[in-house]
Design a protein around this motif. Structure first.
Motif, PDB file in Angstrom:
ATOM      1  N   UNK A 165     -13.381  14.132 -42.239  1.00 45.43           N
ATOM      2  CA  UNK A 165     -12.785  15.347 -42.806  1.00 45.43           C
ATOM      3  C   UNK A 165     -13.426  16.609 -42.246  1.00 45.43           C
ATOM      4  N   UNK A 166     -14.646  16.501 -41.730  1.00 45.06           N
ATOM      5  CA  UNK A 166     -15.370  17.668 -41.254  1.00 45.06           C
ATOM      6  C   UNK A 166     -16.243  18.298 -42.319  1.00 45.06           C
ATOM      7  N   UNK A 167     -16.307  17.653 -43.491  1.00 46.67           N
ATOM      8  CA  UNK A 167     -17.138  18.193 -44.566  1.00 46.67           C
ATOM      9  C   UNK A 167     -18.620  18.073 -44.223  1.00 46.67           C
ATOM     10  N   UNK A 168     -18.963  17.075 -43.436  1.00 44.10           N
ATOM     11  CA  UNK A 168     -20.313  16.931 -42.890  1.00 44.10           C
ATOM     12  C   UNK A 168     -20.194  16.753 -41.383  1.00 44.10           C
ATOM     13  N   UNK A 169     -21.297  16.963 -40.673  1.00 45.95           N
ATOM     14  CA  UNK A 169     -21.233  16.939 -39.214  1.00 45.95           C
ATOM     15  C   UNK A 169     -21.291  15.535 -38.628  1.00 45.95           C
TER      16      UNK A 169
ATOM     17  N   UNK B 221     -11.772  21.792 -45.214  1.00 49.21           N
ATOM     18  CA  UNK B 221     -11.863  20.723 -44.208  1.00 49.21           C
ATOM     19  C   UNK B 221     -11.162  19.461 -44.717  1.00 49.21           C
ATOM     20  N   UNK B 222     -10.316  18.887 -43.885  1.00 53.61           N
ATOM     21  CA  UNK B 222      -9.552  17.740 -44.367  1.00 53.61           C
ATOM     22  C   UNK B 222      -9.189  16.816 -43.216  1.00 53.61           C
ATOM     23  N   UNK B 223      -8.854  15.616 -43.578  1.00 57.59           N
ATOM     24  CA  UNK B 223      -8.417  14.623 -42.601  1.00 57.59           C
ATOM     25  C   UNK B 223      -7.111  14.010 -43.073  1.00 57.59           C
ATOM     26  N   UNK B 224      -6.261  13.645 -42.126  1.00 53.04           N
ATOM     27  CA  UNK B 224      -5.043  12.911 -42.441  1.00 53.04           C
ATOM     28  C   UNK B 224      -5.210  11.485 -41.935  1.00 53.04           C
ATOM     29  N   UNK B 225      -4.918  10.526 -42.788  1.00 49.94           N
ATOM     30  CA  UNK B 225      -5.057   9.115 -42.420  1.00 49.94           C
ATOM     31  C   UNK B 225      -3.742   8.406 -42.685  1.00 49.94           C
TER      32      UNK B 225
END
Length: 422
Positions: free
Chosen positions: A362-366, A344-348
């Motif tokens: 990131x989706x690592x937690x809800x 799970x990852x995010x782009x910023x």
């Protein structure tokens, strides 16, 4: 040289054979020539294609001569086997490019340094110059239509959306390949996946009709996983041999994550370890399943075989570092990026968001509340350092290689952030 058949049987690699005793007798007389074909239906082979390719490699290592055939001609047509709909035809330029790529992949496994040990060919070499009249008169006349219609790959399609003459003729082209290789190189064994049985035996029949000779056929099984799903498929799609399509990190993780119920079977099929070594790993897997010794052995062996020892070492280092067992900063940027692409990852576009916000994004937690709870309970990490301040805002000093942040929740759950467009 006949021991190779016993080894293939022990590994579960013989699905069908025209006459295994006759094949054994032929091998007892000395090396035979065996071929396997690979059609360029994509820009890369995938792990499912490896079963026949590795079987061909085993036969070559046992002393037999191997022919790797890349289907420059059949790749322009499309095989109806295993398909319920007509294949989209690719241009000759696309097929030629894919042939070149697949040739490079096949060369990683087979030894073509000496023609007495192996050669790599394209069936376009003998098909391109054949006129339609020659094809129909010299080859097509040997194929009774009633037999062709009875083949499972054909009859299944006729009951649905139908089948074009293009794909209907595929079995004739493949049979002609066997005939040509028999004439040119003395090839007397063709191997392939079990879905190719009809096409392969059509070649046997054609050789018998044209030359009166007797040749052999052997297929390997189509591999499925213990849960019933198709082998070589993940949530992200097929597992490719091309590192640009499936990164070395993802390739390694695919084998590392093999189900305990599957790993011994996969070792037998994909590993070149001896029977004694595999049985020792089987015992270790039964006694210490949590250690995943068998999975690690398979992942390391095959990633090294395909991508090289240096790449495998980098992947193993990344696997450990993500979970706090090594330095993230010492990982190559490419390897770290490939690893974070699998979680799970995010782009910023810039920094400024809090650690709690990034955990959630990131989706690592809800949710942010779950992120705050993870921080409060001491189970949240940034670059393997525990974060205890819910208001903490990562800065440029936290970025690894100026681009990445590695997030972790507890001991097992990894996420990432990548700075893009800066």
């Amino acid at each position: 040289m006949t021991d190779i058949l016993d080894d293939l049987a022990w590994r579960g690699l013989i699905a069908q054979s025209t006459d295994i005793d006759a094949l054994r007798a032929a091998m007892a007389e000395g090396p035979i020539t065996v071929y396997c074909g690979f059609d360029p239906t994509a820009p890369s082979l995938h792990v499912g294609n490896l079963v026949p390719l590795l079987t061909l490699t085993r036969l070559q290592r046992a002393g037999h001569r191997a022919i790797g055939l890349v289907g420059g001609a059949t790749g322009l047509i499309g095989d109806p086997s295993g398909r319920s709909t007509e294949r989209s035809l690719n241009s000759s330029d696309v097929v030629a490019e894919w042939v070149a790529r697949i040739r490079v992949q096949v060369e990683k496994f087979l030894d073509f340094s000496d023609e007495r040990r192996g050669i790599l060919v394209s069936n376009l070499d003998w098909t391109e110059g054949m006129s339609a009249i020659d094809f129909l008169r010299d080859v097509g006349k040997h194929f009774p239509v009633n037999r062709m219609l009875a083949r499972e790959s054909v009859s299944a399609r006729l009951g649905g959306e139908g089948l074009s003459y293009t794909e209907f003729s595929y079995q004739i082209l493949q049979a002609n390949d066997y005939l040509e290789l028999n004439r040119r190189h003395g090839c007397t064994l063709q191997i392939g996946g079990s879905d190719q049985w009809g096409n392969i035996t059509a070649g046997n029949d054609l050789i018998r009709r044209v030359t009166g000779g007797h040749v052999h056929a052997l297929t390997v099984p189509l591999i499925t996983k213990a849960d019933g799903t198709k082998f070589g498929k993940t949530a992200g799609g097929a597992v490719w041999l091309n590192p640009e399509m499936t990164s070395p990190y993802a390739f390694y993780q695919f084998w590392l994550n093999a189900d305990d119920r599957d790993v011994v079977k996969f070792l037998k099929i994909y590993s070149f370890r001896s029977r004694e070594e595999i049985e020792a790993l089987e015992k270790a897997a039964a006694e210490r399943p949590a250690a995943r010794e068998a999975q690690r052995a398979l992942a390391e062996e095959f990633t090294t075989l395909l991508h090289g020892g240096e790449e495998c070492a980098a992947v193993i280092a990344a696997s450990g570092a993500l979970f706090g067992q090594g330095s993230l900063e010492e990982l190559p940027a490419r390897t770290l990026g490939e690893a974070l692409a699998e979680v799970p990852r995010a782009e910023v576009s810039g920094l400024g968001a809090s650690f709690v916000d990034l955990l959630a994004e990131s989706g690592l937690v809800k949710s942010k509340s779950e992120a705050r709870r993870a921080v409060k309970e001491g189970g949240a990490y940034l670059n393997n350092v525990k974060v205890t301040d819910e208001a903490y805002v990562p800065s440029a000093d936290d970025l690894i290689h100026g681009r990445f942040l590695v997030l972790r929740r507890g001991k097992r759950f990894i996420g990432g952030v990548e700075l893009v467009g800066a």
